[in-house]
Scaffold this motif. Structure first.
Motif, PDB file in Angstrom:
ATOM      1  N   PRO A  72      18.855   4.655  16.491  1.00 26.50           N
ATOM      2  CA  PRO A  72      19.890   3.794  15.912  1.00 26.50           C
ATOM      3  C   PRO A  72      19.370   2.383  15.644  1.00 26.50           C
ATOM      4  O   PRO A  72      18.330   1.975  16.182  1.00 26.50           O
ATOM      5  N   ARG A  73      20.103   1.662  14.830  1.00 29.75           N
ATOM      6  CA  ARG A  73      19.820   0.237  14.648  1.00 29.75           C
ATOM      7  C   ARG A  73      20.018  -0.422  16.007  1.00 29.75           C
ATOM      8  O   ARG A  73      21.012  -0.171  16.696  1.00 29.75           O
ATOM      9  N   THR A  74      19.064  -1.236  16.423  1.00 27.91           N
ATOM     10  CA  THR A  74      19.130  -1.879  17.737  1.00 27.91           C
ATOM     11  C   THR A  74      19.294  -3.381  17.571  1.00 27.91           C
ATOM     12  O   THR A  74      18.571  -4.007  16.789  1.00 27.91           O
ATOM     13  N   VAL A  75      20.258  -3.926  18.305  1.00 26.51           N
ATOM     14  CA  VAL A  75      20.489  -5.363  18.338  1.00 26.51           C
ATOM     15  C   VAL A  75      20.281  -5.816  19.779  1.00 26.51           C
ATOM     16  O   VAL A  75      20.930  -5.297  20.693  1.00 26.51           O
ATOM     17  N   TYR A  76      19.366  -6.752  19.977  1.00 24.90           N
ATOM     18  CA  TYR A  76      19.146  -7.329  21.301  1.00 24.90           C
ATOM     19  C   TYR A  76      20.103  -8.501  21.434  1.00 24.90           C
ATOM     20  O   TYR A  76      19.993  -9.495  20.711  1.00 24.90           O
ATOM     21  N   GLU A  77      21.068  -8.343  22.321  1.00 25.44           N
ATOM     22  CA  GLU A  77      22.207  -9.257  22.419  1.00 25.44           C
ATOM     23  C   GLU A  77      22.171 -10.014  23.745  1.00 25.44           C
ATOM     24  O   GLU A  77      22.341  -9.415  24.813  1.00 25.44           O
ATOM     25  N   GLU A  78      21.963 -11.325  23.663  1.00 26.06           N
ATOM     26  CA  GLU A  78      21.906 -12.169  24.861  1.00 26.06           C
ATOM     27  C   GLU A  78      23.174 -12.079  25.692  1.00 26.06           C
ATOM     28  O   GLU A  78      23.124 -12.162  26.921  1.00 26.06           O
ATOM     29  N   ARG A  79      24.316 -11.906  25.048  1.00 26.02           N
ATOM     30  CA  ARG A  79      25.589 -11.901  25.782  1.00 26.02           C
ATOM     31  C   ARG A  79      25.754 -10.685  26.682  1.00 26.02           C
ATOM     32  O   ARG A  79      26.616 -10.665  27.550  1.00 26.02           O
ATOM     33  N   VAL A  80      24.920  -9.645  26.519  1.00 28.48           N
ATOM     34  CA  VAL A  80      25.018  -8.460  27.372  1.00 28.48           C
ATOM     35  C   VAL A  80      24.357  -8.711  28.730  1.00 28.48           C
ATOM     36  O   VAL A  80      24.741  -8.111  29.728  1.00 28.48           O
ATOM     37  N   TYR A  81      23.399  -9.632  28.778  1.00 33.09           N
ATOM     38  CA  TYR A  81      22.727  -9.948  30.044  1.00 33.09           C
ATOM     39  C   TYR A  81      23.715 -10.589  31.015  1.00 33.09           C
ATOM     40  O   TYR A  81      24.374 -11.576  30.687  1.00 33.09           O
ATOM     41  N   ASP A  82      23.842  -9.989  32.198  1.00 38.12           N
ATOM     42  CA  ASP A  82      24.671 -10.522  33.284  1.00 38.12           C
ATOM     43  C   ASP A  82      26.140 -10.705  32.865  1.00 38.12           C
ATOM     44  O   ASP A  82      26.827 -11.601  33.357  1.00 38.12           O
ATOM     45  N   ALA A  83      26.619  -9.846  31.964  1.00 43.43           N
ATOM     46  CA  ALA A  83      27.975  -9.988  31.427  1.00 43.43           C
ATOM     47  C   ALA A  83      29.013  -9.302  32.304  1.00 43.43           C
ATOM     48  O   ALA A  83      28.757  -8.265  32.914  1.00 43.43           O
ATOM     49  N   SER A  84      30.187  -9.878  32.320  1.00 41.75           N
ATOM     50  CA  SER A  84      31.337  -9.272  32.984  1.00 41.75           C
ATOM     51  C   SER A  84      31.922  -8.205  32.062  1.00 41.75           C
ATOM     52  O   SER A  84      31.640  -8.189  30.852  1.00 41.75           O
ATOM     53  N   PRO A  85      32.776  -7.329  32.585  1.00 34.12           N
ATOM     54  CA  PRO A  85      33.440  -6.358  31.699  1.00 34.12           C
ATOM     55  C   PRO A  85      34.186  -7.027  30.540  1.00 34.12           C
ATOM     56  O   PRO A  85      34.120  -6.562  29.407  1.00 34.12           O
ATOM     57  N   GLY A  86      34.852  -8.125  30.798  1.00 30.43           N
ATOM     58  CA  GLY A  86      35.575  -8.826  29.730  1.00 30.43           C
ATOM     59  C   GLY A  86      34.647  -9.351  28.653  1.00 30.43           C
ATOM     60  O   GLY A  86      34.957  -9.287  27.457  1.00 30.43           O
ATOM     61  N   GLU A  87      33.495  -9.870  29.065  1.00 27.64           N
ATOM     62  CA  GLU A  87      32.522 -10.365  28.087  1.00 27.64           C
ATOM     63  C   GLU A  87      31.942  -9.210  27.271  1.00 27.64           C
ATOM     64  O   GLU A  87      31.697  -9.351  26.070  1.00 27.64           O
ATOM     65  N   LEU A  88      31.749  -8.050  27.904  1.00 30.94           N
ATOM     66  CA  LEU A  88      31.255  -6.873  27.175  1.00 30.94           C
ATOM     67  C   LEU A  88      32.295  -6.364  26.189  1.00 30.94           C
ATOM     68  O   LEU A  88      31.956  -5.943  25.079  1.00 30.94           O
ATOM     69  N   ILE A  89      33.568  -6.399  26.570  1.00 27.22           N
ATOM     70  CA  ILE A  89      34.635  -6.005  25.643  1.00 27.22           C
ATOM     71  C   ILE A  89      34.608  -6.920  24.416  1.00 27.22           C
ATOM     72  O   ILE A  89      34.741  -6.447  23.280  1.00 27.22           O
ATOM     73  N   ALA A  90      34.407  -8.212  24.616  1.00 28.28           N
ATOM     74  CA  ALA A  90      34.351  -9.148  23.484  1.00 28.28           C
ATOM     75  C   ALA A  90      33.210  -8.786  22.531  1.00 28.28           C
ATOM     76  O   ALA A  90      33.370  -8.863  21.310  1.00 28.28           O
ATOM     77  N   VAL A  91      32.070  -8.357  23.068  1.00 25.32           N
ATOM     78  CA  VAL A  91      30.944  -7.934  22.229  1.00 25.32           C
ATOM     79  C   VAL A  91      31.319  -6.667  21.457  1.00 25.32           C
ATOM     80  O   VAL A  91      31.080  -6.567  20.246  1.00 25.32           O
ATOM     81  N   LEU A  92      31.928  -5.688  22.133  1.00 28.69           N
ATOM     82  CA  LEU A  92      32.327  -4.446  21.466  1.00 28.69           C
ATOM     83  C   LEU A  92      33.377  -4.695  20.380  1.00 28.69           C
ATOM     84  O   LEU A  92      33.357  -4.050  19.331  1.00 28.69           O
TER      85      LEU A  92
END
Length: 172
Positions: free
Chosen positions: A77-97
């Motif tokens: 798949p297309r891969t995006v290296y996303e800084e916001r995924v590092y050490d993220a809370s569930p809420g922060e991961l939901i915002a990325v999704l």
């Protein structure tokens, strides 16, 4: 693609990391981690899912995990290296999704605990068979993954929206 088609999220925790004298972000995989990452990739391939997008933390151990696992998949798949995924809370991961384009159907997120495990628990309003029990009994060890499915646009990702359909973790 129609937003009426089911969407799938794979939440994949990085494999076992080593503890050299480097910052947490720069920790590489341990030998066991390299082995487990490839096995996890084969198990992901066994699900038959084709991922359209991979969202990977920028940490060394997640990038190495993904590099080893993706070689086992039939489609890269297309891969995006996303800084916001590092050490993220569930809420922060939901915002990325929530930011994913609706023409993307299946996503794999390669991240860290406790965020990845917490996100699986929060999103799963339902579970198939004993999947939730197995996940909660094992926790979310390194190189483990959970698969979830939901209907609707990505911006509708919120607590309880998904069904936990599968869970796998390497033997310890």
């Amino acid at each position: 693609m129609s937003v009426a088609e089911p969407r799938r999220i794979a939440l994949f925790r990085h494999a076992k990391a080593d503890w050299p004298q480097v910052s947490d972000h720069e920790r590489p995989l341990a030998e066991r981690g390299r082995q487990d990452a490839a096995v996890a990739g084969r198990k992901l391939a066994d699900t038959g899912l084709t991922f359209d997008l991979a969202l990977c933390s920028t940490a060394t151990r997640t990038r190495e995990t993904w590099k080893l696992a993706v070689h086992e998949l039939s489609h890269r798949p297309r891969t995006v290296y996303e800084e916001r995924v590092y050490d993220a809370s569930p809420g922060e991961l939901i915002a990325v999704l929530d930011e994913i384009s609706d023409d993307v159907r299946n996503v794999i997120l390669i991240g860290h605990n406790p965020g990845v495990h917490g996100l699986a628990e929060i999103l799963a309003g339902a579970a198939e068979g004993d999947v939730r029990e197995r996940m909660n009994r094992r926790g979310f060890p390194t190189a483990g993954f959970a698969l979830l499915t939901f209907d609707g646009p990505w911006k509708s990702v919120e607590p309880g929206v998904a069904t936990l359909t599968d869970y796998w973790a390497p033997s310890e």
